[in-house]
Design an enzyme around this catalytic site. Structure first.
Site, PDB file in Angstrom:
ATOM      1  N   ARG A 178       0.952  -0.950   0.408  1.00  0.00           N
ATOM      2  CA  ARG A 178      -0.470  -0.172  -0.344  1.00  0.00           C
ATOM      3  C   ARG A 178       0.905   1.068   0.462  1.00  0.00           C
ATOM      4  NH1 ARG A 178      -4.078   0.767   4.311  1.00  0.00           N
ATOM      5  NH2 ARG A 178      -4.891   2.007   3.127  1.00  0.00           N
ATOM      6  N   CYS A 237      -0.085   6.813   9.114  1.00  0.00           N
ATOM      7  CA  CYS A 237      -0.662   5.249   8.234  1.00  0.00           C
ATOM      8  C   CYS A 237      -1.506   5.942   7.054  1.00  0.00           C
ATOM      9  CB  CYS A 237      -1.115   4.677   9.560  1.00  0.00           C
ATOM     10  SG  CYS A 237      -1.976   5.073  10.317  1.00  0.00           S
TER      11      CYS A 237
END
Length: 280
Positions: A178, A237
């Site tokens: 990701r 994040c």
């Protein structure tokens, strides 16, 4: 006082005197999972906190998937659970501390020092023979006293300014794919903030799902930071949740001082004019 991690054996020895347990189980792909799991069985006396409803604020489409909750409102909720300045709070989940660390960070943000994450979560509790309960615990409501904040944040504007004049290093807690812009299923854009480094939060755990030793985490993080002072580190994040896991690991490693970018990637990528980096 426990202020980073507490083991299942330590929790069993401590008993419930002056302790409030917070069940933080959740799944991003099934928001109803945590409450259902809690109702089926939880640590005796534990209260349930939902990531979306209790540990996050109101989304407006541009402030990320899990914006910080209003501090005063969260304080009222915590007070309703009987948390006073001398209460030991223990948060747990079943995902290696992924969600419990968010509760840990929020209590520290409100100035509560005696808060820890149950190392190994509900699994570690059961492995030691700890029983589960499905009853609703009584609440001894009180006033939660907000103290001196133990945690601090940076804003979207701070992140944008840092691209032009670097003052801190961003460390992204998402999985490597990701971070690289591959296999993105949660946010509309894949990639990361330019200049960020990657430290997948699960790398803080050993093969048994427990946090690595403080010495090992210290060495691993120092190698990643490569001389960068922890006071000049900002944790990010996808939505400001697993970044808290990296913060917990740093504190456990004796490396305090990192700040949180709460909006994280989901806030940053909400504006298509903001730059995006891909690759490792």
């Amino acid at each position: 006082m426990f202020n980073t991690l507490i083991s299942a054996s330590q929790l069993q020895q401590a008993g419930n005197q002056h302790t409030v347990l917070l069940d933080c189980r959740f799944r991003l792909n099934d928001p109803d999972y945590g409450l259902a799991a809690y109702e089926a069985g939880h640590l005796p006396g534990a209260h349930y906190l939902h990531l979306d409803y209790h540990l996050s604020g109101t989304k407006n489409g541009s402030n990320g998937r899990h914006p910080l909750p209003d501090g005063q409102r969260l304080a009222v909720k915590l007070g309703a659970l009987g948390i006073t300045p001398d209460t030991q709070v223990v948060a747990y989940d079943d995902a290696g501390g992924m969600y419990a660390a968010r509760a840990w960070w929020l209590l520290r943000w409100l100035g509560h020092e005696a808060v820890a994450v149950l190392d190994g979560g509900i699994q570690a509790w059961q492995q030691l023979g700890g029983e589960l309960d499905n009853s609703t615990p009584e609440r001894a409501a009180t006033r939660f006293v907000m103290g001196v904040a133990q945690e601090s944040v940076v804003t979207l504007d701070d992140i944008a300014a840092n691209l032009c004049s670097p003052q801190f290093l961003i460390v992204d807690a998402r999985a490597a794919d990701r971070f690289a812009g591959e296999n993105e299923t949660l946010d509309p854009v894949g990639g990361h903030i330019p200049g960020a480094k990657n430290r997948f939060f699960m790398h803080n755990l050993d093969a048994d799902g427990l946090f690595k030793s403080s010495a090992q985490l210290h060495d691993e993080w120092q190698a990643l930071l490569d001389g960068q002072p922890v006071s000049e580190v900002v944790l990010s994040c996808g939505s400001g949740v697993t970044a808290c896991h990296n913060k917990l690991a740093l504190e456990h490693a004796g490396l305090p001082g990192a700040r949180l970018y709460a909006g994280s990637w989901s806030e940053w990528c909400s504006d298509p004019t903001r730059p995006v980096a891909t690759g490792s």
